[in-house]
Design a protein around this motif. Structure first.
Motif, PDB file in Angstrom:
ATOM      1  N   LEU A  47      -2.300  41.596   6.959  1.00 35.67           N
ATOM      2  CA  LEU A  47      -3.685  41.608   6.491  1.00 35.67           C
ATOM      3  C   LEU A  47      -4.617  42.216   7.532  1.00 35.67           C
ATOM      4  O   LEU A  47      -5.520  42.984   7.202  1.00 35.67           O
ATOM      5  N   LEU A  48      -4.377  41.886   8.789  1.00 37.43           N
ATOM      6  CA  LEU A  48      -5.260  42.351   9.858  1.00 37.43           C
ATOM      7  C   LEU A  48      -5.080  43.828  10.183  1.00 37.43           C
ATOM      8  O   LEU A  48      -6.025  44.481  10.624  1.00 37.43           O
ATOM      9  N   ASN A  49      -3.869  44.355   9.976  1.00 42.02           N
ATOM     10  CA  ASN A  49      -3.664  45.776  10.284  1.00 42.02           C
ATOM     11  C   ASN A  49      -3.753  46.664   9.038  1.00 42.02           C
ATOM     12  O   ASN A  49      -3.349  47.828   9.064  1.00 42.02           O
ATOM     13  N   SER A  50      -4.260  46.072   7.944  1.00 39.81           N
ATOM     14  CA  SER A  50      -4.524  46.812   6.690  1.00 39.81           C
ATOM     15  C   SER A  50      -3.265  47.251   5.949  1.00 39.81           C
ATOM     16  O   SER A  50      -3.352  48.050   5.017  1.00 39.81           O
ATOM     17  N   LYS A  51      -2.105  46.722   6.335  1.00 41.07           N
ATOM     18  CA  LYS A  51      -0.905  47.037   5.571  1.00 41.07           C
ATOM     19  C   LYS A  51      -0.904  46.306   4.227  1.00 41.07           C
ATOM     20  O   LYS A  51      -0.212  46.709   3.297  1.00 41.07           O
ATOM     21  N   ARG A  52      -1.678  45.206   4.156  1.00 40.58           N
ATOM     22  CA  ARG A  52      -1.884  44.485   2.895  1.00 40.58           C
ATOM     23  C   ARG A  52      -3.375  44.237   2.738  1.00 40.58           C
ATOM     24  O   ARG A  52      -4.059  43.888   3.704  1.00 40.58           O
ATOM     25  N   GLN A  53      -3.878  44.428   1.533  1.00 39.36           N
ATOM     26  CA  GLN A  53      -5.285  44.199   1.262  1.00 39.36           C
ATOM     27  C   GLN A  53      -5.547  42.722   0.987  1.00 39.36           C
ATOM     28  O   GLN A  53      -4.680  42.010   0.479  1.00 39.36           O
ATOM     29  N   ILE A  54      -6.742  42.269   1.330  1.00 39.18           N
ATOM     30  CA  ILE A  54      -7.131  40.887   1.057  1.00 39.18           C
ATOM     31  C   ILE A  54      -7.875  40.880  -0.270  1.00 39.18           C
ATOM     32  O   ILE A  54      -9.095  41.097  -0.320  1.00 39.18           O
ATOM     33  N   GLY A  55      -7.152  40.665  -1.350  1.00 40.19           N
ATOM     34  CA  GLY A  55      -7.741  40.611  -2.675  1.00 40.19           C
ATOM     35  C   GLY A  55      -8.482  39.303  -2.910  1.00 40.19           C
ATOM     36  O   GLY A  55      -8.557  38.435  -2.027  1.00 40.19           O
ATOM     37  N   GLU A  56      -9.006  39.142  -4.117  1.00 40.67           N
ATOM     38  CA  GLU A  56      -9.801  37.956  -4.449  1.00 40.67           C
ATOM     39  C   GLU A  56      -9.000  36.670  -4.268  1.00 40.67           C
ATOM     40  O   GLU A  56      -9.450  35.727  -3.605  1.00 40.67           O
ATOM     41  N   LYS A  57      -7.800  36.613  -4.847  1.00 40.91           N
ATOM     42  CA  LYS A  57      -6.995  35.395  -4.768  1.00 40.91           C
ATOM     43  C   LYS A  57      -6.591  35.097  -3.338  1.00 40.91           C
ATOM     44  O   LYS A  57      -6.685  33.955  -2.873  1.00 40.91           O
ATOM     45  N   ALA A  58      -6.168  36.136  -2.602  1.00 37.94           N
ATOM     46  CA  ALA A  58      -5.742  35.944  -1.213  1.00 37.94           C
ATOM     47  C   ALA A  58      -6.900  35.459  -0.354  1.00 37.94           C
ATOM     48  O   ALA A  58      -6.726  34.590   0.506  1.00 37.94           O
ATOM     49  N   ALA A  59      -8.105  35.999  -0.579  1.00 40.12           N
ATOM     50  CA  ALA A  59      -9.273  35.596   0.208  1.00 40.12           C
ATOM     51  C   ALA A  59      -9.607  34.127  -0.001  1.00 40.12           C
ATOM     52  O   ALA A  59      -9.848  33.381   0.953  1.00 40.12           O
ATOM     53  N   ARG A  60      -9.604  33.696  -1.269  1.00 39.18           N
ATOM     54  CA  ARG A  60      -9.945  32.300  -1.555  1.00 39.18           C
ATOM     55  C   ARG A  60      -8.875  31.351  -1.008  1.00 39.18           C
ATOM     56  O   ARG A  60      -9.190  30.258  -0.527  1.00 39.18           O
ATOM     57  N   GLU A  61      -7.604  31.755  -1.072  1.00 38.70           N
ATOM     58  CA  GLU A  61      -6.531  30.917  -0.538  1.00 38.70           C
ATOM     59  C   GLU A  61      -6.628  30.811   0.980  1.00 38.70           C
ATOM     60  O   GLU A  61      -6.427  29.731   1.559  1.00 38.70           O
ATOM     61  N   LEU A  62      -6.938  31.930   1.643  1.00 34.31           N
ATOM     62  CA  LEU A  62      -7.088  31.911   3.102  1.00 34.31           C
ATOM     63  C   LEU A  62      -8.226  30.989   3.522  1.00 34.31           C
ATOM     64  O   LEU A  62      -8.093  30.219   4.478  1.00 34.31           O
ATOM     65  N   GLU A  63      -9.341  31.064   2.820  1.00 30.95           N
ATOM     66  CA  GLU A  63     -10.482  30.200   3.143  1.00 30.95           C
ATOM     67  C   GLU A  63     -10.108  28.732   3.015  1.00 30.95           C
ATOM     68  O   GLU A  63     -10.474  27.912   3.860  1.00 30.95           O
ATOM     69  N   GLN A  64      -9.359  28.399   1.965  1.00 36.01           N
ATOM     70  CA  GLN A  64      -8.954  26.997   1.773  1.00 36.01           C
ATOM     71  C   GLN A  64      -7.974  26.568   2.858  1.00 36.01           C
ATOM     72  O   GLN A  64      -8.116  25.492   3.443  1.00 36.01           O
ATOM     73  N   GLN A  65      -6.989  27.412   3.149  1.00 35.71           N
ATOM     74  CA  GLN A  65      -5.970  27.043   4.130  1.00 35.71           C
ATOM     75  C   GLN A  65      -6.538  26.932   5.542  1.00 35.71           C
ATOM     76  O   GLN A  65      -6.096  26.101   6.331  1.00 35.71           O
ATOM     77  N   LEU A  66      -7.521  27.774   5.865  1.00 31.52           N
ATOM     78  CA  LEU A  66      -8.103  27.761   7.208  1.00 31.52           C
ATOM     79  C   LEU A  66      -9.267  26.781   7.335  1.00 31.52           C
ATOM     80  O   LEU A  66      -9.867  26.665   8.397  1.00 31.52           O
ATOM     81  N   GLY A  67      -9.597  26.086   6.244  1.00 28.47           N
ATOM     82  CA  GLY A  67     -10.681  25.118   6.290  1.00 28.47           C
ATOM     83  C   GLY A  67     -12.047  25.760   6.404  1.00 28.47           C
ATOM     84  O   GLY A  67     -12.951  25.225   7.048  1.00 28.47           O
ATOM     85  N   LEU A  68     -12.212  26.940   5.773  1.00 33.32           N
ATOM     86  CA  LEU A  68     -13.476  27.672   5.833  1.00 33.32           C
ATOM     87  C   LEU A  68     -14.297  27.437   4.578  1.00 33.32           C
ATOM     88  O   LEU A  68     -13.775  27.029   3.546  1.00 33.32           O
ATOM     89  N   GLU A  69     -15.586  27.742   4.688  1.00 38.71           N
ATOM     90  CA  GLU A  69     -16.453  27.650   3.527  1.00 38.71           C
ATOM     91  C   GLU A  69     -16.024  28.666   2.471  1.00 38.71           C
ATOM     92  O   GLU A  69     -15.658  29.797   2.811  1.00 38.71           O
ATOM     93  N   PRO A  70     -16.066  28.297   1.176  1.00 36.79           N
ATOM     94  CA  PRO A  70     -15.741  29.250   0.115  1.00 36.79           C
ATOM     95  C   PRO A  70     -16.600  30.502   0.194  1.00 36.79           C
ATOM     96  O   PRO A  70     -17.801  30.430   0.466  1.00 36.79           O
ATOM     97  N   LEU A  71     -15.968  31.645   0.004  1.00 40.65           N
ATOM     98  CA  LEU A  71     -16.623  32.965  -0.039  1.00 40.65           C
ATOM     99  C   LEU A  71     -17.096  33.454   1.320  1.00 40.65           C
ATOM    100  O   LEU A  71     -17.735  34.511   1.403  1.00 40.65           O
ATOM    101  N   CYS A  72     -16.796  32.746   2.405  1.00 40.43           N
ATOM    102  CA  CYS A  72     -17.308  33.178   3.706  1.00 40.43           C
ATOM    103  C   CYS A  72     -16.703  34.515   4.135  1.00 40.43           C
ATOM    104  O   CYS A  72     -17.357  35.282   4.852  1.00 40.43           O
ATOM    105  N   LEU A  73     -15.483  34.829   3.713  1.00 38.22           N
ATOM    106  CA  LEU A  73     -14.876  36.109   4.095  1.00 38.22           C
ATOM    107  C   LEU A  73     -15.581  37.291   3.443  1.00 38.22           C
ATOM    108  O   LEU A  73     -15.431  38.430   3.890  1.00 38.22           O
ATOM    109  N   ASP A  74     -16.365  37.036   2.392  1.00 40.90           N
ATOM    110  CA  ASP A  74     -17.076  38.113   1.700  1.00 40.90           C
ATOM    111  C   ASP A  74     -18.466  38.366   2.280  1.00 40.90           C
ATOM    112  O   ASP A  74     -19.141  39.315   1.889  1.00 40.90           O
ATOM    113  N   GLN A  75     -18.903  37.518   3.214  1.00 43.98           N
ATOM    114  CA  GLN A  75     -20.256  37.635   3.739  1.00 43.98           C
ATOM    115  C   GLN A  75     -20.374  38.795   4.713  1.00 43.98           C
ATOM    116  O   GLN A  75     -19.406  39.175   5.382  1.00 43.98           O
ATOM    117  N   GLN A  76     -21.588  39.350   4.817  1.00 42.37           N
ATOM    118  CA  GLN A  76     -21.810  40.472   5.723  1.00 42.37           C
ATOM    119  C   GLN A  76     -21.655  40.048   7.175  1.00 42.37           C
ATOM    120  O   GLN A  76     -21.118  40.784   8.000  1.00 42.37           O
TER     121      GLN A  76
END
Length: 215
Positions: A47-76
């Motif tokens: 994900l970090l080296n762009s070999k895989r894209q962070i789609g909608e489902k992956a982004a929401r799952e990452l936020e939940q697994q890392l204990g982050l606020e929902p949608l925070c990966l989409d913020q500017q």
């Protein structure tokens, strides 16, 4: 914003969060972060080296697994420490068919909880609905689930499949490829291929309505 730009923003924000956690000595390495949150280091590297894209489902799952606020990966702009959730997510069971349900998140963060348990960011709470899990689980009771605890035989699990349907089951045993479970009444055996499971989280506590109250 184009899809490509959104993918790149998510990648940059994920990288910022990981870098900040390491810089503040919260973790020593990215690998340690992945191990702590039960993530594949190879997957995160892709994900970090762009070999895989962070789609909608992956982004929401990452936020939940890392204990982050929902949608925070989409913020500017994202600040890693400010985005960590202070309270675990609350869900209700939306019954689909008998024991099958979907998780529906409450838009509420204020509640009172018994001092018997201290909730952590990796926990989430599910309100029981319906009578399909009687007598073990009663309607209006609450399940506290841990998304990081390693399950062992006899544990109760909240099993969420890749189609987002969920079941509460008791773990019988685990193989490299499968989870072998049984219904709570012990009358039905169930096997799942791990590739069909989105997550299987240990139920660490069952609370009565008196022990867990929404405000």
């Amino acid at each position: 914003m184009s899809t490509t730009e959104l993918f790149e923003r998510r990648r940059e924000n994920l990288n910022k969060i990981i870098d900040q956690w390491i810089a503040t000595a919260r973790f020593k390495t990215g690998k340690e972060i992945c191990e702590h949150y039960g993530l594949s280091a190879a997957y995160v590297a892709q994900l970090l080296n762009s070999k895989r894209q962070i789609g909608e489902k992956a982004a929401r799952e990452l936020e939940q697994q890392l204990g982050l606020e929902p949608l925070c990966l989409d913020q500017q702009e994202v600040a890693a420490e400010s985005q960590v959730k202070n309270v675990p997510a609350l869900y209700s069971m939306q019954t689909v068919e008998q024991e099958l349900f979907r998780l529906h998140q409450f838009e509420l963060n204020n509640y009172q909880i018994s001092s018997l348990i201290q909730l952590q960011p990796q926990h989430y709470v599910v309100k029981v609905s319906g009578e399909y899990y009687l007598p073990i689980l009663k309607p209006e009771w609450w399940l506290v689930c841990d998304s990081q605890q390693r399950p062992t035989p006899q544990d109760l699990l909240c099993v969420q499949l890749i189609n987002e349907l969920c079941l509460i089951l008791q773990l019988h045993n685990e193989t490299e490829q499968e989870l072998h479970c049984q219904s709570l009444n012990g009358k039905r055996q169930v096997r799942f291929q791990k590739q069909d499971i989105l997550q299987a989280d240990v139920v660490i506590a069952i609370l009565s309505p008196q022990q867990f109250q929404l405000q």
